[in-house]
Design an enzyme around this catalytic site. Structure first.
Site, PDB file in Angstrom:
ATOM      1  N   ARG A  82       0.468  -1.317   0.162  1.00 18.35           N
ATOM      2  CA  ARG A  82      -0.075  -0.271  -0.276  1.00 18.35           C
ATOM      3  C   ARG A  82       1.137   0.914   0.239  1.00 18.35           C
ATOM      4  O   ARG A  82       0.569   2.304  -1.297  1.00 18.35           O
ATOM      5  CB  ARG A  82      -0.986  -0.148   0.833  1.00 18.35           C
ATOM      6  CG  ARG A  82      -1.898   1.304   1.392  1.00 18.35           C
ATOM      7  CD  ARG A  82      -2.924   0.720   2.439  1.00 18.35           C
ATOM      8  NE  ARG A  82      -2.874   0.700   3.519  1.00 18.35           N
ATOM      9  CZ  ARG A  82      -3.255   0.245   4.244  1.00 18.35           C
ATOM     10  NH1 ARG A  82      -4.762   0.148   5.130  1.00 18.35           N
ATOM     11  NH2 ARG A  82      -2.832   0.592   6.053  1.00 18.35           N
ATOM     12  N   LYS A 184      -2.556   6.895   1.632  1.00 14.91           N
ATOM     13  CA  LYS A 184      -2.274   6.927   2.882  1.00 14.91           C
ATOM     14  C   LYS A 184      -1.244   8.102   2.744  1.00 14.91           C
ATOM     15  O   LYS A 184       0.132   7.836   3.144  1.00 14.91           O
ATOM     16  CB  LYS A 184      -1.438   5.560   4.031  1.00 14.91           C
ATOM     17  CG  LYS A 184      -2.338   6.179   5.097  1.00 14.91           C
ATOM     18  CD  LYS A 184      -1.968   4.648   5.720  1.00 14.91           C
ATOM     19  CE  LYS A 184      -1.828   4.870   7.239  1.00 14.91           C
ATOM     20  NZ  LYS A 184      -3.270   5.607   7.858  1.00 14.91           N
ATOM     21  N   GLU A 220     -16.378   6.434   4.116  1.00 19.51           N
ATOM     22  CA  GLU A 220     -15.557   5.490   6.024  1.00 19.51           C
ATOM     23  C   GLU A 220     -15.214   6.799   6.707  1.00 19.51           C
ATOM     24  O   GLU A 220     -15.715   8.733   6.243  1.00 19.51           O
ATOM     25  CB  GLU A 220     -14.062   5.357   5.694  1.00 19.51           C
ATOM     26  CG  GLU A 220     -12.614   6.276   4.723  1.00 19.51           C
ATOM     27  CD  GLU A 220     -11.330   6.117   4.811  1.00 19.51           C
ATOM     28  OE1 GLU A 220     -10.815   5.369   5.202  1.00 19.51           O
ATOM     29  OE2 GLU A 220     -10.442   6.584   3.185  1.00 19.51           O
TER      30      GLU A 220
HETATM   31  N1  PLP Z   1      -9.279   4.725   6.415  1.00 21.37           N
HETATM   32  C1  PLP Z   1      -7.970   5.114   7.217  1.00 21.37           C
HETATM   33  C2  PLP Z   1      -8.556   6.547   6.268  1.00 21.37           C
HETATM   34  C3  PLP Z   1      -7.407   5.102   7.796  1.00 21.37           C
HETATM   35  O1  PLP Z   1      -5.917   6.625   8.183  1.00 21.37           O
HETATM   36  C4  PLP Z   1      -7.053   3.930   7.779  1.00 21.37           C
HETATM   37  C5  PLP Z   1      -5.386   3.537   8.998  1.00 21.37           C
HETATM   38  O2  PLP Z   1      -5.331   2.927   8.740  1.00 21.37           O
HETATM   39  C6  PLP Z   1      -7.970   2.264   8.162  1.00 21.37           C
HETATM   40  C7  PLP Z   1      -8.866   3.100   6.943  1.00 21.37           C
HETATM   41  C8  PLP Z   1      -7.731   1.955   8.419  1.00 21.37           C
HETATM   42  O3  PLP Z   1      -6.242   0.830   7.484  1.00 21.37           O
HETATM   43  P1  PLP Z   1      -6.043  -0.447   8.049  1.00 21.37           P
HETATM   44  O4  PLP Z   1      -6.597  -1.216   8.653  1.00 21.37           O
HETATM   45  O5  PLP Z   1      -5.059  -0.583   6.948  1.00 21.37           O
HETATM   46  O6  PLP Z   1      -4.806  -0.315   9.346  1.00 21.37           O
HETATM   47  C1  COI Z   2      -4.139   3.444  11.684  1.00 22.53           C
HETATM   48  O1  COI Z   2      -4.980   3.171  11.713  1.00 22.53           O
HETATM   49  O2  COI Z   2      -2.524   2.940  11.215  1.00 22.53           O
HETATM   50  C2  COI Z   2      -4.234   4.907  11.043  1.00 22.53           C
HETATM   51  O3  COI Z   2      -2.923   5.181  10.289  1.00 22.53           O
HETATM   52  C3  COI Z   2      -5.547   5.477  11.525  1.00 22.53           C
HETATM   53  C4  COI Z   2      -4.391   7.310  11.632  1.00 22.53           C
HETATM   54  C5  COI Z   2      -6.273   7.957  12.225  1.00 22.53           C
HETATM   55  C6  COI Z   2      -3.906   7.026  14.049  1.00 22.53           C
END
Ligand code: PLP
Ligand code: COI
Length: 340
Positions: A82, A184, A220
């Site tokens: 990612r 991200k 989201e």
């Molecule tokens: N959506 C957003 C905007 C995020 O910042 C995060 C955090 O990482 C997620 C979703 C969740 O992603 P993940 O499950 O890969 O941590």
């Molecule tokens: C995560 O879940 O790792 C993120 O980056 C989300 C952030 C808002 C702390």
């Protein structure tokens, strides 16, 4: 290995400088060998690309101490890929994915004393990030970059841990149709700050963004994907403008293969919200945080699971996912990366 003297159980989601961090620099078209260093501070030119035009991307994952005393992390290969997608979208060089995983292992091992003990409720949050580091004044990509990984022990992202939260449909937009919502990048979070400060002032824990084009579909929140339960169905959002959460993709598998639920990943109109029985936010930081209520203007959508505890199905999803992450349950092939 003696652990640091920290009151692990009372940690919130905050930053604490640990002993070591990983750094690698990109210059003249290539990455250097990388190293673990002691200094948590960064010195860079006043005109660095990241300072002027926000050229930065990041990742988030966690290391866990397992029931039998190992240290593991969860699907770091997916964070690596990612981050490669995020970097490409912002015209940044990709930090090689195999090196990303190796660097995660190295930095966690070097900070072993900071990995919260099994059962403490805390985990070691791992934050890989990359930014344009050389001077840039005309709008263009930097030529030099720094890739770093910091780690910090953390507790629950939302105050109250497993207590359901109240969120609102955002008054603002998060991701343009052909924009950067799916990567991200720091820029997505900078532009959410005003909205989150306002939401907090109004008593909400987070903003749930609708799609920017029609404002009729669920997308989201600022920092997590959203999940729903209706009967035996596990329902998640399909949209090209949300971050492809690794937690959500893992939960889809867990729901189907471990819990025998029917999984639907599809568009979810805001008008469907009152039909759901349980809701939660999922992500690395959020794990699964139950949502008790969503407020849309003057409409209050209270889920039958209530404001006191997680709904029963979300609880099962939570127990199964964290059971896999902490070694209590057998993981699907390739999900657990053993560090020690
Ligand atoms: N959506 C957003 C905007 C995020 O910042 C995060 C955090 O990482 C997620 C979703 C969740 O992603 P993940 O499950 O890969 O941590
Ligand atoms: C995560 O879940 O790792 C993120 O980056 C989300 C952030 C808002 C702390």
């Amino acid at each position: 290995m003696e652990k640091k003297n920290i009151d692990w159980g009372s940690l919130g989601f905050g930053y604490m400088a640990t002993d070591k961090r990983y750094v690698s620099n990109f210059k003249d078209g290539k990455w250097d060998d990388g190293a673990l260093i002691d200094d948590p501070n960064i010195v860079m030119n006043e005109c660095a690309g990241v300072l002027q035009y926000s050229q930065s991307v990041f990742e988030g994952l966690k290391a866990y101490e397992t029931e039998d005393g190992h240290i593991v992390c969860f699907r770091p290969d997916l964070n690596a890929s990612r981050m490669a997608d995020s970097a490409a979208r912002l015209e940044m060089p990709v930090f090689p994915e195999d090196r990303f995983v190796e660097a995660v292992k190295q930095v966690v091992l070097a900070n072993e004393a900071w990995v919260p003990p099994y059962g403490s409720g805390a985990t070691l949050y791992i934050r890989p990030y990359m930014f344009g580091s050389n001077p840039v004044i005309g709008v263009k990509p930097a030529d030099e970059y720094q890739f770093r990984i910091l780690v910090t022990p953390v507790g629950p992202y939302f105050k109250g841990g497993a207590k359901p939260i109240k969120i609102k449909i955002a008054d603002y937009d998060r991701a343009a149709p052909r924009g950067t919502g799916h990567i991200k990048a720091g820029l997505n979070y900078a532009m959410s700050l005003h909205a989150i400060v306002e939401a907090h002032k109004q008593g909400f824990a987070e903003n749930l963004y609708p799609d920017s084009r029609t404002r009729t579909l669920v997308e989201e929140t600022g920092g997590a994907n959203i999940i729903f339960v209706k009967g035996n169905k596990f329902i998640t959002v399909k949209s090209p403008t949300i971050l492809p959460s690794i937690t959500r993709r893992s939960l889809e598998y867990v729901a189907e293969k471990y819990l025998g639920m029917e999984v639907e990943e599809r568009e979810i109109p805001l008008t469907e919200l009152p039909e759901f029985e349980e809701a939660g936010l999922c992500g690395t930081a959020a794990v699964i945080s139950p949502v008790g209520m969503i407020v849309n203007g003057d409409q209050e959508i209270a889920f039958p699971s209530g404001m006191e505890q997680m709904g029963p199905k979300i609880q099962k999803l939570y127990d199964t996912l964290t059971g896999i992450q902490m070694g209590r349950l057998e993981a699907p092939e390739g999900w657990i990366c053993k560090i020690k």
